[in-house]
Write a protein that holds these residues in place. Structure first.
Motif, short mmCIF file in Angstrom:
data_model
loop_
_atom_site.label_atom_id
_atom_site.label_comp_id
_atom_site.label_asym_id
_atom_site.label_seq_id
_atom_site.Cartn_x
_atom_site.Cartn_y
_atom_site.Cartn_z
N LEU A 126 0.85 -1.19 0.00
CA LEU A 126 0.00 0.00 0.00
C LEU A 126 0.88 1.24 0.00
CD1 LEU A 126 -2.84 1.29 0.40
CD2 LEU A 126 -2.47 1.04 2.87
N ILE A 127 0.77 2.01 -1.07
CA ILE A 127 1.57 3.23 -1.16
C ILE A 127 0.68 4.41 -0.79
CG2 ILE A 127 2.87 4.73 -2.71
CD1 ILE A 127 3.40 2.11 -4.38
N LEU A 128 1.09 5.14 0.23
CA LEU A 128 0.34 6.32 0.66
C LEU A 128 1.21 7.55 0.42
CD1 LEU A 128 -1.16 4.97 4.01
CD2 LEU A 128 -2.20 4.97 1.73
N VAL A 129 0.59 8.58 -0.09
CA VAL A 129 1.34 9.78 -0.45
C VAL A 129 1.27 10.80 0.68
CG1 VAL A 129 1.41 11.75 -2.05
CG2 VAL A 129 1.02 9.43 -2.92
N ALA A 130 2.44 11.33 1.03
CA ALA A 130 2.51 12.44 1.99
C ALA A 130 2.65 13.72 1.19
CB ALA A 130 3.69 12.27 2.93
N ARG A 155 5.22 12.76 7.62
CA ARG A 155 5.09 11.62 6.70
C ARG A 155 4.43 10.43 7.38
NH1 ARG A 155 8.31 10.39 2.42
NH2 ARG A 155 9.27 8.61 3.46
N THR A 156 4.62 10.35 8.70
CA THR A 156 4.03 9.25 9.46
C THR A 156 2.60 9.60 9.88
OG1 THR A 156 6.25 8.80 10.27
CG2 THR A 156 4.42 7.74 11.43
N SER A 157 2.42 10.81 10.41
CA SER A 157 1.10 11.14 10.97
C SER A 157 0.01 11.18 9.90
CB SER A 157 1.15 12.44 11.77
OG SER A 157 1.70 13.48 11.02
N VAL A 167 2.55 -0.56 4.63
CA VAL A 167 2.51 0.81 4.11
C VAL A 167 3.89 1.29 3.65
CG1 VAL A 167 2.15 3.24 4.76
CG2 VAL A 167 0.48 1.50 5.46
N ILE A 168 3.90 1.87 2.48
CA ILE A 168 5.08 2.55 1.95
C ILE A 168 4.68 4.01 1.77
CG2 ILE A 168 6.61 2.75 -0.06
CD1 ILE A 168 5.86 -0.28 -0.58
N VAL A 169 5.52 4.93 2.24
CA VAL A 169 5.17 6.34 2.10
C VAL A 169 5.94 6.95 0.93
CG1 VAL A 169 5.17 8.62 3.19
CG2 VAL A 169 4.64 6.58 4.55
N LYS A 170 5.20 7.58 0.05
CA LYS A 170 5.81 8.25 -1.09
C LYS A 170 5.60 9.75 -0.93
CE LYS A 170 5.71 8.18 -6.15
NZ LYS A 170 5.47 9.61 -6.43
#
Lengths: 728, 152
Positions: free
Chosen positions: A59-63, A73-75, A91-94
């Protein structure tokens, strides 16, 4: 509370496209116009991409906000994951590029979570709803029999299917317009302790900050700027610079007289940073210093101090302060003086820019990627669509990196040398060419009746305005620069707030908590002075001054709430052991301030032995509404305590003949480990909307220290830093 | 030509012999975990281990580094890796920029003193600045690391 772990730590990855075949949620969020008053207005709808679910379940979530240590980026992404019932381990943050499709990306004003919390919740809940619908179709069962849990849709019969396995069905489904959000009692990540998604990369050297960015054929550049703000190059001789091994070229950088324009100067381009810096030292430049060469902060302080001794422009008036002072049993007045400060983030300003024929790509640690895009596009006369802004991690920002002047510099050099370049500021550049926190003088006068009640309050201040950076010649505070003095909810029948004139001779800019630093300082120290003149205990006196429970009129959903203000103050005092017996020579000082919509108080215990100050303990209490990531909030308060102590102890930038006199960490000092006190943080439990965290902890620290020193020694220090008074 | 031994591997570079080790590591060899903070040995962001001891790489001319064992934040030594684990467990970093230097200084301290007391930690770590103010957690992570090592 045990922290929740993201074991995979795939944090800051590069090169993941958002259209690689997974479920991409094309949702809509509001876009906000840039507005200094903090009242963001809905201007338009933009389609945005924040979630990508792949068939392998990743799951890629965009910050969409910049990470500078505040944990955004975490919150932000944990809020999506919570509502989506996603497994945080997947989760992967992009990081979003600077693009209006992501909504306003300005990472300032302690507002990322405040503005985006509900939208991120909706984003997560929407994806969850689509996945449930997909499972309903797949199984042919009623929707009421399906729930989402930890990356699966579960049927009442006990069978379950992973989120990733539903991607093929889900991607053809309609996105629901209305969704039901979780009840706060069911939150899995919100309100808990999530470590930074980047914590391992930040501990092993693999995290990529702006300074760490490398692109093929990239050169390095250092710029010699005029020592006086907005001075220009008359002539220069590059002969010696070109003889330095590794130096390739020398080019002039234009001065652009606009808020985020380049300062101008002469750039040395080299194969490595050292050669660029050495080559720069070898330049011979004759400057035209311009008007600001007259700037001397010492005489300037005298000027603005004189300005606040006389009537100014009235910003607010309740009752009649003149009458109050005539009828007063006693009046008290005091003048407070605070110097310029600079952010000095550990990572100096820097940017990599590659200008091509009809496009441009930027990699930079920037708090305002969209402003950067606009400035670069304007400078290069390109469509914004042709400019890509890649946001790296920021090695600290504190407001400095909200101004993309250093990116414009790199664009100018890249254009001149027809290739990619990294502009590196030295620490000296950073200290001497900043957008400075303003220098201020404030005069306060209070009237006391025979019972020691405050019947009149006059607060007059003068400081160069941030408005001057945007509109040269501005010499009075902007409305939003007065509000932290105007809005104090003290229960006083006669109040007047006035502003005095002050011209700017350096670039003035936002600095963590901005004008709340001088206002929070003067108001809190003066309230303490009044308490002693009235012969009352400062805590009781202050609670009475705040008065009965009430809510300040505001034109938005956030409430300046006197009950909250009193609660944080009382709690901080209690946590510090305010009414307990302290060791000999120790004393506790208090301060309370509302900023960025959060209510914060500090109770600081100090002692002064042989003329030297020691801060033993800092207790902070914050009411920031719903706490999204408790450990992050605690970290921000710990950091605010240190930031506030640094400015109280050492913070001072001075100018002589327009030239900044400090240059590096030896004469612009920071707190170091031996001076660090015990820090205790309490976060008030609340289900109200989340409010600011990154900045509001700062303004209460310095005044609480000053008030504690007075209690311990009987000496009142009305100017900072304390190093000027020999206390540290 | 100067030959350097960094993280167990030899690198031969052709640079100005006065170039500080920091820039050789970052710009010539390409390890970017070691940070530039002040260039004057004031902030500790550029710390590397030289024969096990923390030094400001921004002050060390590369010509003096031949024959030395250099370890950067990307390198592997027992104390560094134990500290990195503690750093993650206590969620120490905020922006993280100074943490390479903080970790190297702490590693150097533990290399020389496996059980530092509070004054010794304060004294050693005063070589490094953290503008975000993570000092309390840094100290906590050092103590946690020492406790874990003493347990095993």
């Amino acid at each position: 509370m045990d922290p929740i772990k993201n074991i995979s730590r795939r944090g800051f990855i590069k090169g993941i496209g958002l259209a690689s075949g997974g479920l991409v949620l094309a949702s809509t969020i509001y876009s906000f116009s840039k507005c200094n008053s903090e009242t963001e207005l809905v201007s338009e709808f933009n389609p945005n991409l924040f979630v990508q679910l792949n068939s392998d379940g990743s799951l890629i979530l965009v910050a969409s906000r910049s990470e500078m240590g505040q944990g955004v980026r975490t919150s932000l992404t944990s809020v999506i994951a919570d509502e989506m019932e996603a497994d945080w381990d997947r989760v992967i943050v992009k990081q979003a590029t600077g693009d209006s499709k992501y909504g306003n990306q300005n990472t300032d004003g302690s507002r990322s979570v405040r503005i985006l919390y509900q939208k991120m919740r909706q984003m997560g809940a929407t994806v969850k709803a689509v996945l449930i619908t997909a499972a309903v179709k797949y199984w042919g069962v009623p929707e009421s029999e399906c729930t989402a849990e930890n990356h699966y849709i579960i049927h009442t019969s006990g069978k379950k299917i992973g989120f990733g396995d539903l991607v093929d069905i889900a991607k053809d489904l309609e996105i629901p317009k209305k969704v039901i959000l979780k009840s706060p009692k069911d939150f899995k990540y919100i309100g808990k302790n999530l470590p930074s998604i980047d914590v391992e990369n930040l501990s092993n050297g693999s995290a990529v900050f702006g300074l760490d960015k490398r692109v093929p054929n990239m050169k390095f550049a250092a710029i010699k700027r005029c020592p006086v703000t907005f001075g220009t190059v008359k002539t220069y001789d590059k002969t010696d610079a070109l003889m330095v091994k590794g130096v390739l070229d020398v080019v002039e950088v234009p001065l652009l007289r606009k808020a985020f324009g380049s300062l101008g100067g002469v750039a040395v381009i080299a194969t490595n940073t050292w050669a660029a810096l050495k080559g720069r030292d070898a330049l011979k430049i004759e400057w035209d210093d311009g008007d600001n060469a007259s700037y001397n902060t010492e005489s300037f302080m005298s000027t603005i101090t004189a300005n606040v001794q006389k009537a100014g422009q009235v910003e607010k008036s309740i009752g009649s302060v003149d009458d109050a002072f005539k009828k007063a049993n006693k009046f008290v007045d005091a003048t407070y003086q605070l110097p310029h400060l600079t952010h000095a983030p550990m990572e100096v300003p820097n940017a990599v820019v590659s200008v091509e024929e009809d496009s441009c790509e930027v990699w930079a640690p920037i708090q305002s990627p969209q402003a950067a895009r606009r400035e670069v596009a304007n400078f290069l006369k390109l469509d914004e669509a042709k400019v890509i802004i890649n946001v790296t991690l920021l090695g600290g920002g504190f407001g400095r990196k909200a101004k993309p002047d250093f990116i414009v510099e790199a664009a100018a050099i890249s254009k001149a040398i027809k290739g990619p370049v990294q502009v590196v500021w030295s620490r000296e550049d950073d200290i001497q060419h900043s957008y400075y926190h303003t220098v201020s003088a404030q005069y306060l006068k209070g009237a006391l009746d025979s019972n020691g009640n405050v019947t009149g309050w006059l607060h007059r201040f003068a400081f160069p305005s941030i408005g001057s950076t945007f509109k040269p010649g501005t010499n009075l505070p902007q409305p939003w620069e007065s509000s932290s003095a105007k809005d104090i909810p003290y229960d006083i029948p006669n109040m007047q707030i006035e502003t005095g004139k002050a011209d700017a001779h350096v670039r003035i800019g936002w600095y963590r908590s901005v004008i709340n630093i001088p206002h929070g300082y003067a108001i809190n120290v003066f309230a303490d002075e009044l308490a002693y003149e009235a012969g009352k205990d400062p805590l009781e006196f202050r609670l009475n001054l705040i008065g009965k429970d009430r809510v300040q009129e505001t034109n938005d959903q956030y409430k300046y709430d006197t009950a909250k203000l009193k609660h944080v103050l009382k709690t901080a005092a209690t946590n510090a052991g305010y009414s307990k017996q302290l060791p000999d020579g120790h004393a506790i000082g208090l301060a309370v301030h509302y900023s960025f919509y959060s209510h914060v108080a500090a109770a600081v215990e100090v002692s002064v032995v042989d003329g030297k100050l020691k801060v033993h303990q800092v207790n902070i209490v914050i009411d920031c509404g719903t706490a999204i990531n408790r450990d992050t909030i605690k970290a921000q308060m710990e950091g605010s305590a240190i930031f506030g102590m640094s400015l109280a102890f050492y913070g001072k930038i001075t100018a002589k003949n327009g030239v900044i006199e400090q240059s590096n960490f030896h004469d612009y000092q920071m707190l170091r480990m031996p001076d660090v006190p015990k820090i205790h943080v309490e976060i008030v439990e609340s289900n109200d909307d989340p409010t600011g965290v990154g900045e509001p902890g700062v303004p209460v620290i310095a005044p609480a220290i000053i008030n504690a020193i007075f209690k311990a020694t009987g000496k009142r220090y009305r100017s900072l830093p304390l190093s000027d008074h020999g206390l540290v | 030509m100067i030959t350097l031994k960094i993280n167990g591997k030899e690198h031969t570079v052709d640079v100005d012999p006065t170039m500080p080790l920091l820039w050789v590591i970052r710009d010539i060899i390409g390890f970017t975990g070691t940070k530039f903070g002040c260039g004057k040995g004031l902030c500790g962001a550029c710390m590397v281990l030289m024969d096990g001891n923390a030094v400001n790489s921004c002050l060390m001319p590369v010509s003096t580094m031949e024959g030395r064992e250099i370890i950067t934040i990307e390198g592997e030594t027992e104390n560094l890796q134990a500290l990195q684990k503690s750093w993650a467990e206590l969620n120490v970093p905020q922006c993280g920029f100074c943490q390479s230097g903080q970790l190297i200084t702490a590693t150097s301290m533990l290399n020389n003193n496996p059980n530092p007391n509070e004054d010794e930690i304060n004294g050693n770590m005063s070589r490094n600045i953290c503008r975000c103010g993570t000092y309390t957690r840094i100290k906590g992570a050092i103590n946690h690391c020492v406790e874990q090592k003493n347990k095993s």
